[in-house]
Write a protein that holds these residues in place. Structure first.
Motif, PDB file in Angstrom:
ATOM      1  N   GLN A 157     -24.524 104.874 102.052  1.00  0.00           N
ATOM      2  CA  GLN A 157     -23.565 105.374 101.075  1.00  0.00           C
ATOM      3  C   GLN A 157     -23.830 106.834 100.739  1.00  0.00           C
ATOM      4  O   GLN A 157     -22.895 107.628 100.601  1.00  0.00           O
ATOM      5  N   ALA A 158     -25.103 107.201 100.624  1.00  0.00           N
ATOM      6  CA  ALA A 158     -25.445 108.591 100.321  1.00  0.00           C
ATOM      7  C   ALA A 158     -25.035 109.532 101.443  1.00  0.00           C
ATOM      8  O   ALA A 158     -24.721 110.703 101.205  1.00  0.00           O
ATOM      9  N   GLU A 159     -25.021 108.998 102.682  1.00  0.00           N
ATOM     10  CA  GLU A 159     -24.632 109.796 103.837  1.00  0.00           C
ATOM     11  C   GLU A 159     -23.123 109.771 104.077  1.00  0.00           C
ATOM     12  O   GLU A 159     -22.629 110.395 105.012  1.00  0.00           O
ATOM     13  N   GLY A 160     -22.394 109.043 103.230  1.00  0.00           N
ATOM     14  CA  GLY A 160     -20.954 108.940 103.400  1.00  0.00           C
ATOM     15  C   GLY A 160     -20.538 108.085 104.571  1.00  0.00           C
ATOM     16  O   GLY A 160     -19.442 108.277 105.138  1.00  0.00           O
ATOM     17  N   LEU A 161     -21.344 107.121 104.946  1.00  0.00           N
ATOM     18  CA  LEU A 161     -21.075 106.268 106.107  1.00  0.00           C
ATOM     19  C   LEU A 161     -20.551 104.906 105.664  1.00  0.00           C
ATOM     20  O   LEU A 161     -20.697 104.518 104.499  1.00  0.00           O
ATOM     21  N   ASP A 162     -19.948 104.194 106.608  1.00  0.00           N
ATOM     22  CA  ASP A 162     -19.563 102.811 106.335  1.00  0.00           C
ATOM     23  C   ASP A 162     -20.812 101.983 106.061  1.00  0.00           C
ATOM     24  O   ASP A 162     -21.924 102.328 106.505  1.00  0.00           O
ATOM     25  N   LEU A 163     -20.643 100.865 105.375  1.00  0.00           N
ATOM     26  CA  LEU A 163     -21.777 100.009 105.065  1.00  0.00           C
ATOM     27  C   LEU A 163     -22.360  99.417 106.347  1.00  0.00           C
ATOM     28  O   LEU A 163     -21.646  99.218 107.336  1.00  0.00           O
ATOM     29  N   PRO A 164     -23.650  99.128 106.367  1.00  0.00           N
ATOM     30  CA  PRO A 164     -24.272  98.507 107.550  1.00  0.00           C
ATOM     31  C   PRO A 164     -23.589  97.185 107.892  1.00  0.00           C
ATOM     32  O   PRO A 164     -23.168  96.430 107.015  1.00  0.00           O
ATOM     33  N   ARG A 165     -23.482  96.895 109.186  1.00  0.00           N
ATOM     34  CA  ARG A 165     -22.853  95.664 109.664  1.00  0.00           C
ATOM     35  C   ARG A 165     -23.924  94.782 110.314  1.00  0.00           C
ATOM     36  O   ARG A 165     -24.651  95.223 111.204  1.00  0.00           O
ATOM     37  N   TYR A 166     -24.004  93.539 109.875  1.00  0.00           N
ATOM     38  CA  TYR A 166     -24.993  92.590 110.367  1.00  0.00           C
ATOM     39  C   TYR A 166     -24.310  91.511 111.202  1.00  0.00           C
ATOM     40  O   TYR A 166     -23.212  91.065 110.878  1.00  0.00           O
ATOM     41  N   ALA A 167     -24.987  91.083 112.256  1.00  0.00           N
ATOM     42  CA  ALA A 167     -24.446  90.017 113.102  1.00  0.00           C
ATOM     43  C   ALA A 167     -25.593  89.200 113.690  1.00  0.00           C
ATOM     44  O   ALA A 167     -26.617  89.763 114.118  1.00  0.00           O
ATOM     45  N   VAL A 168     -25.438  87.886 113.687  1.00  0.00           N
ATOM     46  CA  VAL A 168     -26.403  87.005 114.353  1.00  0.00           C
ATOM     47  C   VAL A 168     -26.100  87.047 115.847  1.00  0.00           C
ATOM     48  O   VAL A 168     -25.018  86.663 116.280  1.00  0.00           O
ATOM     49  N   ILE A 169     -27.051  87.539 116.635  1.00  0.00           N
ATOM     50  CA  ILE A 169     -26.814  87.657 118.072  1.00  0.00           C
ATOM     51  C   ILE A 169     -27.531  86.576 118.879  1.00  0.00           C
ATOM     52  O   ILE A 169     -27.299  86.437 120.075  1.00  0.00           O
ATOM     53  N   ASP A 170     -28.379  85.804 118.214  1.00  0.00           N
ATOM     54  CA  ASP A 170     -29.035  84.705 118.919  1.00  0.00           C
ATOM     55  C   ASP A 170     -29.582  83.710 117.898  1.00  0.00           C
ATOM     56  O   ASP A 170     -29.967  84.089 116.785  1.00  0.00           O
ATOM     57  N   ARG A 171     -29.569  82.452 118.292  1.00  0.00           N
ATOM     58  CA  ARG A 171     -30.189  81.390 117.492  1.00  0.00           C
ATOM     59  C   ARG A 171     -30.803  80.406 118.457  1.00  0.00           C
ATOM     60  O   ARG A 171     -30.137  79.920 119.374  1.00  0.00           O
ATOM     61  N   ARG A 172     -32.089  80.132 118.263  1.00  0.00           N
ATOM     62  CA  ARG A 172     -32.755  79.215 119.175  1.00  0.00           C
ATOM     63  C   ARG A 172     -33.675  78.296 118.369  1.00  0.00           C
ATOM     64  O   ARG A 172     -33.917  78.507 117.190  1.00  0.00           O
ATOM     65  N   GLY A 173     -34.188  77.311 119.059  1.00  0.00           N
ATOM     66  CA  GLY A 173     -35.083  76.363 118.411  1.00  0.00           C
ATOM     67  C   GLY A 173     -34.331  75.171 117.851  1.00  0.00           C
ATOM     68  O   GLY A 173     -33.101  75.163 117.765  1.00  0.00           O
ATOM     69  N   PRO A 174     -35.065  74.138 117.446  1.00  0.00           N
ATOM     70  CA  PRO A 174     -34.437  72.928 116.895  1.00  0.00           C
ATOM     71  C   PRO A 174     -33.811  73.194 115.538  1.00  0.00           C
ATOM     72  O   PRO A 174     -34.137  74.185 114.872  1.00  0.00           O
ATOM     73  N   ASP A 175     -32.923  72.312 115.113  1.00  0.00           N
ATOM     74  CA  ASP A 175     -32.212  72.510 113.851  1.00  0.00           C
ATOM     75  C   ASP A 175     -33.155  72.587 112.657  1.00  0.00           C
ATOM     76  O   ASP A 175     -32.877  73.293 111.680  1.00  0.00           O
ATOM     77  N   HIS A 176     -34.261  71.872 112.720  1.00  0.00           N
ATOM     78  CA  HIS A 176     -35.174  71.875 111.578  1.00  0.00           C
ATOM     79  C   HIS A 176     -36.099  73.084 111.563  1.00  0.00           C
ATOM     80  O   HIS A 176     -36.782  73.336 110.569  1.00  0.00           O
ATOM     81  N   LYS A 177     -36.113  73.855 112.659  1.00  0.00           N
ATOM     82  CA  LYS A 177     -36.993  75.014 112.728  1.00  0.00           C
ATOM     83  C   LYS A 177     -36.341  76.104 113.587  1.00  0.00           C
ATOM     84  O   LYS A 177     -36.871  76.500 114.626  1.00  0.00           O
ATOM     85  N   PRO A 178     -35.192  76.622 113.143  1.00  0.00           N
ATOM     86  CA  PRO A 178     -34.481  77.612 113.954  1.00  0.00           C
ATOM     87  C   PRO A 178     -35.118  78.996 113.862  1.00  0.00           C
ATOM     88  O   PRO A 178     -35.855  79.296 112.912  1.00  0.00           O
ATOM     89  N   VAL A 179     -34.825  79.816 114.858  1.00  0.00           N
ATOM     90  CA  VAL A 179     -35.212  81.223 114.848  1.00  0.00           C
ATOM     91  C   VAL A 179     -33.940  82.041 115.070  1.00  0.00           C
ATOM     92  O   VAL A 179     -33.229  81.821 116.052  1.00  0.00           O
ATOM     93  N   PHE A 180     -33.653  82.952 114.142  1.00  0.00           N
ATOM     94  CA  PHE A 180     -32.451  83.763 114.217  1.00  0.00           C
ATOM     95  C   PHE A 180     -32.799  85.189 114.650  1.00  0.00           C
ATOM     96  O   PHE A 180     -33.808  85.752 114.205  1.00  0.00           O
ATOM     97  N   THR A 181     -31.960  85.738 115.516  1.00  0.00           N
ATOM     98  CA  THR A 181     -32.048  87.157 115.848  1.00  0.00           C
ATOM     99  C   THR A 181     -30.804  87.831 115.284  1.00  0.00           C
ATOM    100  O   THR A 181     -29.679  87.439 115.586  1.00  0.00           O
TER     101      THR A 181
END
Length: 217
Positions: A157-181
């Motif tokens: 915001q101080a630099e006059g830029l758009d807000l940062p954009r986040y996206a999940v690009i990977d998800r691995r591991g079992p449902d009870h112990k996932p790892v997100f990228t």
């Protein structure tokens, strides 16, 4: 490597910690098992240090600091500072293609060296080395109580830029112990990614990584 500040009773542990898979054989095992152990020792000591450094910080503030301190890039930076790169035992091809400067190799070797110290002299010896090498970074991480996502947003915001954009690009591991990228991007200033057990922690770590990059510009 005098900069480590540890005199090995069993020098073969240090030799193994510095041995890359490109030259390993039955007589000379590589450092991968030590890397696995060292990662866990480092994580415990850094977590303890962060909690001691800032008794008022909550989990949301501690998590991104922790991720930034134990990530491969930070381990590689410290490895370079203490001369691990020059001491690496590499195969000829890996050495000729710049292996001594590769972040992944340096980071892995630094974690393996931590494990070697732990096996050589115990937890207190490993803790002492980690606190000495990581100490300034631990202190610096606790100076700003705002989380990394907030600081990155305020910077954009101080630099006059758009807000940062986040996206999940990977998800691995079992449902009870996932790892997100998660990847974060800021207009005109590239991107950074990080992985963690929760999307929130991965976002925080990615934001901290990108903050480091834009501060170097």
């Amino acid at each position: 490597m005098d900069a480590l500040g540890h005199d090995f009773a069993d020098p073969s542990l240090l030799e193994r910690a510095l041995t890359h898979s490109s030259i390993a054989n039955r007589a000379r095992p590589d450092n991968q098992r030590l890397e696995f152990l060292g990662d866990r020792v480092l994580a415990l000591v850094v977590a303890e240090a962060l909690l001691a450094e800032d008794a008022k910080a909550n989990e949301g503030q501690i998590a991104p600091r922790f991720n930034a301190l134990v990530r491969k890039e930070t381990c590689a930076e410290i490895a370079a500072e203490v001369g691990v790169g020059e001491a690496l035992i590499l195969g000829r091809s890996e050495a000729m293609t710049g292996g001594r400067r590769k972040t992944a190799l340096l980071g892995d070797a630094m974690e393996a060296v931590i494990a070697a110290i732990y096996l050589d002299a115990g937890m207190e010896a490993a803790r002492g080395v980690i606190l000495r090498l990581w100490g300034p970074r631990v202190a610096g991480a606790a100076k700003d109580a705002r989380d990394a996502k907030t600081r990155l947003q305020e910077w954009a915001q101080a630099e006059g830029l758009d807000l940062p954009r986040y996206a999940v690009i990977d998800r691995r591991g079992p449902d009870h112990k996932p790892v997100f990228t998660v990847e974060v991007r800021v207009e005109g200033h590239g991107a950074a990614s990080a992985e963690a057990r929760s999307k929130r922690d991965a976002e925080q770590a990615a934001a901290a990584d990108l903050l480091g990059k834009v501060s170097d510009e």
